[in-house]
Design a protein around this motif. Structure first.
Motif, PDB file in Angstrom:
ATOM      1  N   PHE A 144     -34.896 -53.967 -77.553  1.00 12.35           N
ATOM      2  CA  PHE A 144     -33.540 -54.206 -78.036  1.00 12.35           C
ATOM      3  C   PHE A 144     -33.528 -54.450 -79.544  1.00 12.35           C
ATOM      4  N   ALA A 145     -34.531 -55.170 -80.043  1.00 10.42           N
ATOM      5  CA  ALA A 145     -34.605 -55.427 -81.491  1.00 10.42           C
ATOM      6  C   ALA A 145     -34.807 -54.126 -82.266  1.00 10.42           C
ATOM      7  N   ILE A 146     -35.699 -53.273 -81.751  1.00 15.88           N
ATOM      8  CA  ILE A 146     -35.943 -51.983 -82.433  1.00 15.88           C
ATOM      9  C   ILE A 146     -34.690 -51.106 -82.370  1.00 15.88           C
ATOM     10  N   LEU A 147     -34.018 -51.126 -81.227  1.00  9.84           N
ATOM     11  CA  LEU A 147     -32.787 -50.351 -81.078  1.00  9.84           C
ATOM     12  C   LEU A 147     -31.718 -50.846 -82.052  1.00  9.84           C
ATOM     13  N   THR A 148     -31.624 -52.148 -82.207  1.00 12.87           N
ATOM     14  CA  THR A 148     -30.647 -52.717 -83.149  1.00 12.87           C
ATOM     15  C   THR A 148     -30.981 -52.316 -84.580  1.00 12.87           C
ATOM     16  N   THR A 149     -32.272 -52.304 -84.909  1.00 13.74           N
ATOM     17  CA  THR A 149     -32.695 -51.884 -86.254  1.00 13.74           C
ATOM     18  C   THR A 149     -32.306 -50.433 -86.513  1.00 13.74           C
ATOM     19  N   TYR A 150     -32.554 -49.582 -85.505  1.00 21.17           N
ATOM     20  CA  TYR A 150     -32.140 -48.174 -85.623  1.00 21.17           C
ATOM     21  C   TYR A 150     -30.627 -48.075 -85.865  1.00 21.17           C
ATOM     22  N   ALA A 151     -29.868 -48.841 -85.067  1.00 25.42           N
ATOM     23  CA  ALA A 151     -28.402 -48.757 -85.159  1.00 25.42           C
ATOM     24  C   ALA A 151     -27.903 -49.177 -86.527  1.00 25.42           C
ATOM     25  N   ILE A 152     -28.536 -50.198 -87.105  1.00 25.55           N
ATOM     26  CA  ILE A 152     -28.124 -50.668 -88.449  1.00 25.55           C
ATOM     27  C   ILE A 152     -28.512 -49.641 -89.513  1.00 25.55           C
ATOM     28  N   ASP A 153     -29.749 -49.139 -89.434  1.00 28.60           N
ATOM     29  CA  ASP A 153     -30.237 -48.196 -90.456  1.00 28.60           C
ATOM     30  C   ASP A 153     -29.469 -46.873 -90.432  1.00 28.60           C
ATOM     31  N   TYR A 154     -29.063 -46.443 -89.248  1.00 29.82           N
ATOM     32  CA  TYR A 154     -28.397 -45.129 -89.112  1.00 29.82           C
ATOM     33  C   TYR A 154     -26.915 -45.288 -88.757  1.00 29.82           C
ATOM     34  N   PHE A 155     -26.343 -46.409 -89.158  1.00 25.39           N
ATOM     35  CA  PHE A 155     -24.949 -46.676 -88.795  1.00 25.39           C
ATOM     36  C   PHE A 155     -24.005 -45.620 -89.384  1.00 25.39           C
ATOM     37  N   ASP A 156     -24.218 -45.239 -90.638  1.00 25.27           N
ATOM     38  CA  ASP A 156     -23.309 -44.273 -91.282  1.00 25.27           C
ATOM     39  C   ASP A 156     -23.328 -42.918 -90.570  1.00 25.27           C
ATOM     40  N   GLN A 157     -24.534 -42.492 -90.125  1.00 20.56           N
ATOM     41  CA  GLN A 157     -24.633 -41.201 -89.429  1.00 20.56           C
ATOM     42  C   GLN A 157     -24.080 -41.273 -88.006  1.00 20.56           C
ATOM     43  N   SER A 158     -24.130 -42.478 -87.400  1.00 18.68           N
ATOM     44  CA  SER A 158     -23.702 -42.617 -85.998  1.00 18.68           C
ATOM     45  C   SER A 158     -22.208 -42.867 -85.866  1.00 18.68           C
ATOM     46  N   TRP A 159     -21.626 -43.544 -86.850  1.00 15.27           N
ATOM     47  CA  TRP A 159     -20.226 -43.946 -86.775  1.00 15.27           C
ATOM     48  C   TRP A 159     -19.346 -42.753 -87.204  1.00 15.27           C
ATOM     49  N   ASP A 160     -19.215 -41.790 -86.315  1.00 13.86           N
ATOM     50  CA  ASP A 160     -18.433 -40.596 -86.646  1.00 13.86           C
ATOM     51  C   ASP A 160     -17.463 -40.269 -85.513  1.00 13.86           C
ATOM     52  N   ASP A 161     -16.793 -39.152 -85.630  1.00 17.41           N
ATOM     53  CA  ASP A 161     -15.785 -38.771 -84.632  1.00 17.41           C
ATOM     54  C   ASP A 161     -16.408 -38.528 -83.256  1.00 17.41           C
ATOM     55  N   ARG A 162     -17.656 -38.007 -83.266  1.00 18.27           N
ATOM     56  CA  ARG A 162     -18.296 -37.735 -81.979  1.00 18.27           C
ATOM     57  C   ARG A 162     -18.518 -39.022 -81.203  1.00 18.27           C
ATOM     58  N   PHE A 163     -18.911 -40.094 -81.892  1.00 19.46           N
ATOM     59  CA  PHE A 163     -19.131 -41.380 -81.216  1.00 19.46           C
ATOM     60  C   PHE A 163     -17.848 -41.837 -80.519  1.00 19.46           C
ATOM     61  N   TRP A 164     -16.717 -41.719 -81.221  1.00 15.46           N
ATOM     62  CA  TRP A 164     -15.445 -42.151 -80.636  1.00 15.46           C
ATOM     63  C   TRP A 164     -15.034 -41.223 -79.489  1.00 15.46           C
ATOM     64  N   GLN A 165     -15.244 -39.909 -79.679  1.00 11.74           N
ATOM     65  CA  GLN A 165     -14.866 -38.959 -78.629  1.00 11.74           C
ATOM     66  C   GLN A 165     -15.683 -39.189 -77.357  1.00 11.74           C
ATOM     67  N   TYR A 166     -16.997 -39.367 -77.500  1.00 13.69           N
ATOM     68  CA  TYR A 166     -17.850 -39.564 -76.338  1.00 13.69           C
ATOM     69  C   TYR A 166     -17.614 -40.940 -75.697  1.00 13.69           C
ATOM     70  N   THR A 193     -43.014 -45.188 -76.930  1.00 14.40           N
ATOM     71  CA  THR A 193     -43.711 -43.967 -77.362  1.00 14.40           C
ATOM     72  C   THR A 193     -43.756 -43.894 -78.879  1.00 14.40           C
ATOM     73  N   ASP A 194     -42.649 -44.250 -79.506  1.00 12.91           N
ATOM     74  CA  ASP A 194     -42.600 -44.250 -80.965  1.00 12.91           C
ATOM     75  C   ASP A 194     -43.618 -45.227 -81.559  1.00 12.91           C
ATOM     76  N   MET A 195     -43.860 -46.324 -80.849  1.00 14.94           N
ATOM     77  CA  MET A 195     -44.800 -47.334 -81.352  1.00 14.94           C
ATOM     78  C   MET A 195     -46.255 -46.978 -81.069  1.00 14.94           C
ATOM     79  N   LEU A 196     -46.510 -46.386 -79.879  1.00 10.75           N
ATOM     80  CA  LEU A 196     -47.892 -46.245 -79.408  1.00 10.75           C
ATOM     81  C   LEU A 196     -48.461 -44.841 -79.556  1.00 10.75           C
ATOM     82  N   ASP A 197     -47.642 -43.857 -79.935  1.00 14.71           N
ATOM     83  CA  ASP A 197     -48.162 -42.507 -80.133  1.00 14.71           C
ATOM     84  C   ASP A 197     -49.167 -42.469 -81.289  1.00 14.71           C
TER      85      ASP A 197
END
Length: 543
Positions: free
Chosen positions: A306-328, A107-111
Motif C-alpha cells: 500500500f505504501a509503494i502504491l501510494t508513492t506511485y499515485a503521488i509521483d504519477y498524479f498528473d498523468q493519472s488525474w485525467d478524463d479517462r480516470f473519471w470516465q472509468y 515483482t518490481d522489488m525482487l526482479d
C-alpha cells in the motif's frame, strides 16, 4: 405465513431462479456439444499442464495461507500482548488488496532489475546472474506466495472466531493435567477448530481457482487463463465451455471433499464471551515474538504494497488525474449501483416469498438463486455469453426475416452482459443479508398484519421494509463493493472500448506500468476497506 398467497408470487420466484441459473445450465449444455478441433488440440498438448498447475497452486496456497493464518489467529484470540486489539482487525486489511497489485509490487522489488537484487549485487560485488542464485518471483511458487499473502485472512477470520468460541474450561483442564500452553494448543484447541479451518482452506482454494490476474501476470498457465485464452484466442465458445466445466468439477470436488471430511465433526462447546483473564498473558520474549509475527505479516501483506502504491499515485498524479480516470470511475460506479439495486430487489422478493408462502417448495427459488456465487468470474462469463449470444443472433435473424436492419449485438455488445453476470454472481450476498435480517423479525408481526386485513404487498411495504432497512443497506453495500472489484467477468464481457477501474488497472499491470494506474488502484483498495470495517464492527457487536 399467508395461507391464501397467490401462486403468482411463487411463479415470479421460480422465474427469477430460472434466469439466474440460466448461465450455469447453458454452460453445461454447451460443454456437451462436439468440438473436435480446439478442445482435442488443447487436450493433447497443454490441458494436463493447466489442470496440474491449477491443482498444485490450490494446494500450495491452501497450505501457505493455513500456515501463516493459524498462529496469528491464536495470538489474537487467546493471548494478550501489546497491540492485540488493533491486530484483530488490521490483519483483515490484506483482503482489500487485489492480488495482482501485490504481485506487481513485489515483482518490481525482487526482479533482477529491482532494488533488492541491485543492493545484493553491489554489496557482494556480483556482476551477473550467474554469480548468485535468487528465486524467480515470476513462477508458480511466486504466485502461490502472493495469493497466500492476500487470501490468508479467510482462514484467519474463521480460525480466530473458532478459537474465541472454544470453552476455556477445556483448555484449563488440559493445563491442570500438566500440558504446557503449546501442548494444549496442539492437542485441544487445534483439533477443535478443524471444521473452521477446513471451511477456510476450501474458500481459499476456490478463490485461488478463480484468480485470473495474478497467474496471468506471472505467466503461469492454469484453467482460468485457458478459458480466457480459448475464447479470445481461438474464438471457440464450446471449447471454453468444456474447460469451464472441468474447472467447475474441480471446485465442486473441493467443496465435496471439505464437506465429506467434516461430516461427523460437530462442536457443541461454545463460549459466548471471552474474558481477558481467559487469555495467556505473554511476557518478555514471547510477547515480543507474538507482536513481531503479527507486525511482519501485516507489513508484507498490506502496509508495504500500500505504501509503494501510494508513492506511485503521488509521483504519477498528473498523468493519472485525467478524463479517462473519471470516465472509468463513472463506468465502475454506475455498473455497481445498477447491480446493487437489481440484486436488492430480486433478493427482497425471493426472501419475502420464502417467508410468507405456505407452500414448502417455495424455499427453492432463493436457494437456486445463490448458486452463481460459487462460479468463478471467468466461468460465469462464458456461461453468460452462451445464452446471450444465441439471443442476439435470434433477434437479428428475426429482423432479417422481416427485411429490416437488425440491432446488432444488443446484449453481448453492451454493458448488459456485465450487469447480468454480476447480478448472477452477487445475488447470494443480498439474499444472505436479507435472510439474516428476516430472522430477527418475529412471525407474530406478520400474523398481526394479516389479521388487520393487510394484503401481501402492504405487509411487505408497511411492515417488512422498515424493519429490513439495515439488512438492505448492508447487502447493497457489499454487492456494490464486490461489483467494483470484479475483474475476470468484466475482462471477458466488456464491450469494445468499455473500461472500468478494475480493467483499467489490470491493463497497466499487464503493460508493466502500474505507476500510471496507481490512483485508480488506490480507489479500489479504499472501496474494498469499507466491507472489512463493516464486517469487523458486526463481529464486535455480535460478540
Amino acid at each position: 405465513m399467508i395461507l391464501g398467497l397467490s401462486r403468482s408470487w411463487s411463479l415470479t420466484g421460480y422465474l427469477i431462479a430460472a434466469v439466474i441459473t440460466l448461465p450455469l445450465i447453458a454452460l453445461i449444455v454447451q460443454a456437451t456439444f462436439p468440438d473436435e478441433a480446439v478442445f482435442k488440440h488443447l487436450f493433447d498438448t497443454v490441458l494436463p499442464t493447466y489442470i496440474a498447475n491449477s491443482l498444485l497452486l490450490m494446494l500450495l496456497v491452501g497450505i501457505g495461507s493455513l500456515v501463516i493464518a493459524v498462529p496469528a489467529a491464536w495470538f489474537v484470540a487467546r493471548c494478550e500482548f501489546p497491540g492485540r486489539r488493533y491486530f484483530q482487525w488490521l490483519l483483515l486489511l490484506p483482503l482489500a488488496m487485489p492480488a495482482y497489485i501485490v504481485a506487481y509490487v513485489y515483482t518490481d522489488m525482487l526482479d533482477y532489475a529491482g532494488p533488492v537484487q541491485r543492493v545484493l549485487r553491489g554489496f557482494f560485488h556480483w556482476s551477473s546472474p550467474h554469480d548468485y542464485y535468487f528465486p524467480a518471483i515470476r513462477s508458480l511458487g511466486g504466485a502461490a506466495i502472493m495469493l497466500s499473502l492476500v487470501l490468508f485472512p479467510y482462514i484467519y477470520l474463521l480460525a480466530r472466531t473458532a478459537f474465541m468460541e472454544q470453552s476455556s474450561s477445556l483448555l484449563h483442564a488440559s493445563r491442570i493435567m500438566g500440558s504446557s500452553p503449546w501442548r494444549s494448543f496442539l492437542r485441544v484447541a487445534l483439533p477443535m477448530s478443524r471444521p473452521a479451518l477446513a471451511v477456510g482452506v476450501a474458500l481459499v482454494a476456490m478463490e485461488t481457482a478463480a484468480d485470473y490476474a495474478t497467474v496471468s501476470y506471472f505467466a503461469v498457465p492454469t484453467l482460468t487463463t485457458a478459458v480466457y485464452d480459448t475464447w479470445l484466442g481461438y474464438g471457440s465458445l464450446t471449447a471454453a465451455a468444456k474447460l469451464s466445466a472441468i474447472m467447475l468439477l474441480v471446485i465442486f470436488t473441493v467443496v465435496g471433499v471439505e464437506r465429506f471430511a467434516r461430516r461427523k465433526q460437530e462442536l457443541f462447546q461454545k463460549q459466548s464471551a471471552l474474558n481477558d483473564s481467559d487469555r495467556y498473558r505473554l511476557k518478555g520474549l514471547k510477547s515480543f515474538a507474538a507482536w513481531a509475527y503479527c507486525s511482519t505479516l501485516l507489513l508484507f501483506a498490506f502496509l508495504l504494497p500500500f505504501a509503494i502504491l501510494t508513492t506511485y499515485a503521488i509521483d504519477y498524479f498528473d498523468q493519472s488525474w485525467d478524463d479517462r480516470f473519471w470516465q472509468y470511475s463513472w463506468n465502475s460506479l454506475y455498473i455497481a449501483v445498477l447491480v446493487s439495486v437489481v440484486c436488492l430487489l430480486l433478493a427482497l422478493l425471493l426472501m419475502f416469498v420464502r417467508r410468507v408462502s405456505p407452500r414448502e417448495y417455495d424455499y427453492l427459488p432463493s436457494r437456486l438463486s445463490c448458486t452463481g456465487y460459487a462460479l468463478p468470474g471467468t466461468v460465469l462469463a462464458i456461461g453468460v455469453l452462451v445464452p446471450l449470444t444465441y439471443l442476439d443472433f435470434a433477434i437479428n435473424d428475426v429482423y432479417d426475416w422481416l427485411g429490416a436492419k437488425g440491432p446488432g449485438l444488443l446484449f453481448t455488445g453492451s454493458a448488459f452482459a456485465i450487469v447480468f453476470a454480476l447480478t448472477v454472481r452477487f445475488l447470494a450476498i443480498a439474499v444472505g443479508s436479507i435472510e439474516s435480517s428476516y430472522k430477527r423479525i418475529s412471525p407474530s408481526l406478520d400474523m398481526a398484519s394479516i389479521t388487520m386485513g393487510q394484503k401481501p404487498k402492504q405487509l411487505l411495504m408497511r411492515v417488512h421494509l422498515p424493519l429490513l432497512r439495515k439488512g438492505l443497506l448492508a447487502g447493497a453495500l457489499l454487492v456494490f463493493i464486490e461489483s467494483m472489484k470484479e475483474l475476470p467477468a468484466a475482462l471477458l464481457l466488456r464491450p469494445i472500448g468499455f473500461e472500468n477501474l478494475a480493467t483499467y488497472v489490470f491493463q497497466f499491470v499487464s503493460d508493466e506500468k502500474l505507476e500510471h494506474g496507481a490512483l485508480a488502484a488506490i480507489v479500489i483498495v479504499f472501496v474494498g476497506l469499507i466491507p472489512l470495517i463493516y464486517l469487523n464492527r458486526s463481529l464486535e457487536h455480535t460478540r
